[in-house]
Design an enzyme around this catalytic site. Sequence first.
Site, PDB file in Angstrom:
ATOM      1  N   GLU A 176     -76.070  27.941 -58.233  1.00  0.00           N
ATOM      2  CA  GLU A 176     -76.099  26.902 -59.264  1.00  0.00           C
ATOM      3  C   GLU A 176     -74.977  25.881 -59.080  1.00  0.00           C
ATOM      4  O   GLU A 176     -75.206  24.678 -59.106  1.00  0.00           O
ATOM      5  CB  GLU A 176     -75.992  27.530 -60.662  1.00  0.00           C
ATOM      6  CG  GLU A 176     -75.915  26.460 -61.744  1.00  0.00           C
ATOM      7  CD  GLU A 176     -75.931  27.005 -63.166  1.00  0.00           C
ATOM      8  OE1 GLU A 176     -75.723  28.197 -63.375  1.00  0.00           O
ATOM      9  OE2 GLU A 176     -76.152  26.181 -64.069  1.00  0.00           O
TER      10      GLU A 176
ATOM     11  N   ASP B 189     -76.927  32.772 -59.748  1.00  0.00           N
ATOM     12  CA  ASP B 189     -76.391  32.128 -60.955  1.00  0.00           C
ATOM     13  C   ASP B 189     -75.132  32.903 -61.325  1.00  0.00           C
ATOM     14  O   ASP B 189     -75.211  34.044 -61.787  1.00  0.00           O
ATOM     15  CB  ASP B 189     -77.414  32.195 -62.099  1.00  0.00           C
ATOM     16  CG  ASP B 189     -77.003  31.272 -63.239  1.00  0.00           C
ATOM     17  OD1 ASP B 189     -75.819  30.885 -63.289  1.00  0.00           O
ATOM     18  OD2 ASP B 189     -77.862  30.938 -64.074  1.00  0.00           O
TER      19      ASP B 189
ATOM     20  N   ILE C 215     -72.788  32.535 -63.667  1.00  0.00           N
ATOM     21  CA  ILE C 215     -72.773  32.865 -65.103  1.00  0.00           C
ATOM     22  C   ILE C 215     -73.982  32.187 -65.726  1.00  0.00           C
ATOM     23  O   ILE C 215     -74.065  30.965 -65.776  1.00  0.00           O
ATOM     24  CB  ILE C 215     -71.492  32.370 -65.807  1.00  0.00           C
ATOM     25  CG1 ILE C 215     -70.247  33.024 -65.190  1.00  0.00           C
ATOM     26  CG2 ILE C 215     -71.565  32.684 -67.308  1.00  0.00           C
ATOM     27  CD1 ILE C 215     -68.939  32.655 -65.874  1.00  0.00           C
ATOM     28  N   ASP C 216     -74.926  32.981 -66.158  1.00  0.00           N
ATOM     29  CA  ASP C 216     -76.088  32.423 -66.840  1.00  0.00           C
ATOM     30  C   ASP C 216     -75.863  32.625 -68.334  1.00  0.00           C
ATOM     31  O   ASP C 216     -75.741  33.763 -68.796  1.00  0.00           O
ATOM     32  CB  ASP C 216     -77.365  33.129 -66.395  1.00  0.00           C
ATOM     33  CG  ASP C 216     -78.575  32.489 -67.031  1.00  0.00           C
ATOM     34  OD1 ASP C 216     -78.669  31.255 -66.999  1.00  0.00           O
ATOM     35  OD2 ASP C 216     -79.404  33.217 -67.598  1.00  0.00           O
TER      36      ASP C 216
ATOM     37  N   THR D   7     -73.642  30.039 -69.886  1.00  0.00           N
ATOM     38  CA  THR D   7     -72.247  29.560 -69.889  1.00  0.00           C
ATOM     39  C   THR D   7     -71.792  29.211 -71.309  1.00  0.00           C
ATOM     40  O   THR D   7     -70.647  29.458 -71.681  1.00  0.00           O
ATOM     41  CB  THR D   7     -72.106  28.343 -68.945  1.00  0.00           C
ATOM     42  OG1 THR D   7     -72.532  28.746 -67.649  1.00  0.00           O
ATOM     43  CG2 THR D   7     -70.671  27.855 -68.850  1.00  0.00           C
TER      44      THR D   7
ATOM     45  N   ASP E 288     -81.828  30.508 -62.653  1.00  0.00           N
ATOM     46  CA  ASP E 288     -81.960  31.144 -63.973  1.00  0.00           C
ATOM     47  C   ASP E 288     -83.063  32.210 -63.950  1.00  0.00           C
ATOM     48  O   ASP E 288     -83.018  33.186 -64.687  1.00  0.00           O
ATOM     49  CB  ASP E 288     -82.347  30.121 -65.051  1.00  0.00           C
ATOM     50  CG  ASP E 288     -81.304  29.034 -65.259  1.00  0.00           C
ATOM     51  OD1 ASP E 288     -80.126  29.374 -65.370  1.00  0.00           O
ATOM     52  OD2 ASP E 288     -81.671  27.852 -65.319  1.00  0.00           O
TER      53      ASP E 288
HETATM   54  C1  LIP Z   1     -78.635  28.186 -69.084  1.00  0.00           C
HETATM   55  C2  LIP Z   1     -79.784  29.108 -69.415  1.00  0.00           C
HETATM   56  C3  LIP Z   1     -80.111  28.917 -70.876  1.00  0.00           C
HETATM   57  C4  LIP Z   1     -80.785  27.578 -70.969  1.00  0.00           C
HETATM   58  C5  LIP Z   1     -79.902  26.462 -70.436  1.00  0.00           C
HETATM   59  C6  LIP Z   1     -79.230  26.806 -69.099  1.00  0.00           C
HETATM   60  P1  LIP Z   1     -76.539  28.283 -67.392  1.00  0.00           P
HETATM   61  O1  LIP Z   1     -78.109  28.496 -67.812  1.00  0.00           O
HETATM   62  O2  LIP Z   1     -79.706  30.378 -69.104  1.00  0.00           O
HETATM   63  O3  LIP Z   1     -80.995  29.898 -71.334  1.00  0.00           O
HETATM   64  O4  LIP Z   1     -81.139  27.284 -72.278  1.00  0.00           O
HETATM   65  O5  LIP Z   1     -80.754  25.366 -70.275  1.00  0.00           O
HETATM   66  O6  LIP Z   1     -80.090  26.631 -68.017  1.00  0.00           O
HETATM   67  O7  LIP Z   1     -76.381  26.820 -67.229  1.00  0.00           O
HETATM   68  O8  LIP Z   1     -75.684  28.847 -68.472  1.00  0.00           O
HETATM   69  O9  LIP Z   1     -76.451  29.021 -66.106  1.00  0.00           O
END
Ligand code: LIP
Length: 277
Positions: free
Chosen positions: A70, A90, A92-93, A95, A219
């Site tokens: 990412e 990813d 940290i998914d 964030t 994601d």
């Molecule tokens: C996030 C997702 C979250 C979504 C955001 C974003 P990040 O990923 O997991 O569910 O609503 O659009 O994509 O940016 O924290 O890795």
Amino acid sequence: MADPWKECMDHCLEVTKQAGKMIRDALQKDIAIMQKSSPVDLVTETDLKVEQLIISSIRKKYTTHSFIGEESVAAGAPSILTDNPTWIIDPIDGTTNFNINARFTSTSFLCSLNQIEFGIVYSCQEDKLYTARKGNGAFCNGEPIKVSGQEDITKSLVLTEMGLKKDPEHFKTMMSNIETILTIPVHGIRSPGSAAVNMCLVACGAADAYYHMGIHCWDMAGGAVIVKEAGGVIMDISGGPFDLMSRRLIIASSRTIADHLTQVIKEFPVGRDDSEG
Ligand code: LIP
């Protein structure tokens, strides 16, 4: 014959433990938060450090493999799948959840060679490690998991996320989809804040469906194989086959629920991961 992907997966599990520790340690400190494409698209120094840790560790062992991460993509690296084994990461998914120490933050991986071979999602604050190897089932902390098997959409709990795009057309369609689904009716709609965790919640039967337009391959990647191996259905929002680079998906505990959702959800354009940047 030895399974070469098993060795990759074992290595990846070791790196996951280190990444999880890095994320949990960072939660005790003040972390610098930066904006990416918009004020709601955030990145922290921990996202960057975790991605570096994962890529450097895997690259040392698998020198010819490719990566889609990412934060590397945000810095201009291509996000294109080739025939070369590719790790999709990813760091940290969720964030935004991470910034407020909310429950669902995960680090997620997948390794693919044309097909998704295995997936790992580590929901670090909960200490739940979800894993799946193609053809070998899905697990949470080593215990087998399965989707709920719910067939009746009126008894289902549906997950979705609001995403990052807030332009009026997207917003209108997104809100209208929520209204349509709530009036089916379903038992409820929730937004836990991490796409990877959402997929695992469906995989272990804690929710019955999840749909999202506007996410990215990193994601969805780790969770995709976990959902399939847990007996779930994964498809494109239109009802066609799931496409990892399409930025959209529906997953469900049963074909009946997935089909129902594809019929009522209105689409909005989100582009593709392999045609941006
Ligand atoms: C996030 C997702 C979250 C979504 C955001 C974003 P990040 O990923 O997991 O569910 O609503 O659009 O994509 O940016 O924290 O890795």
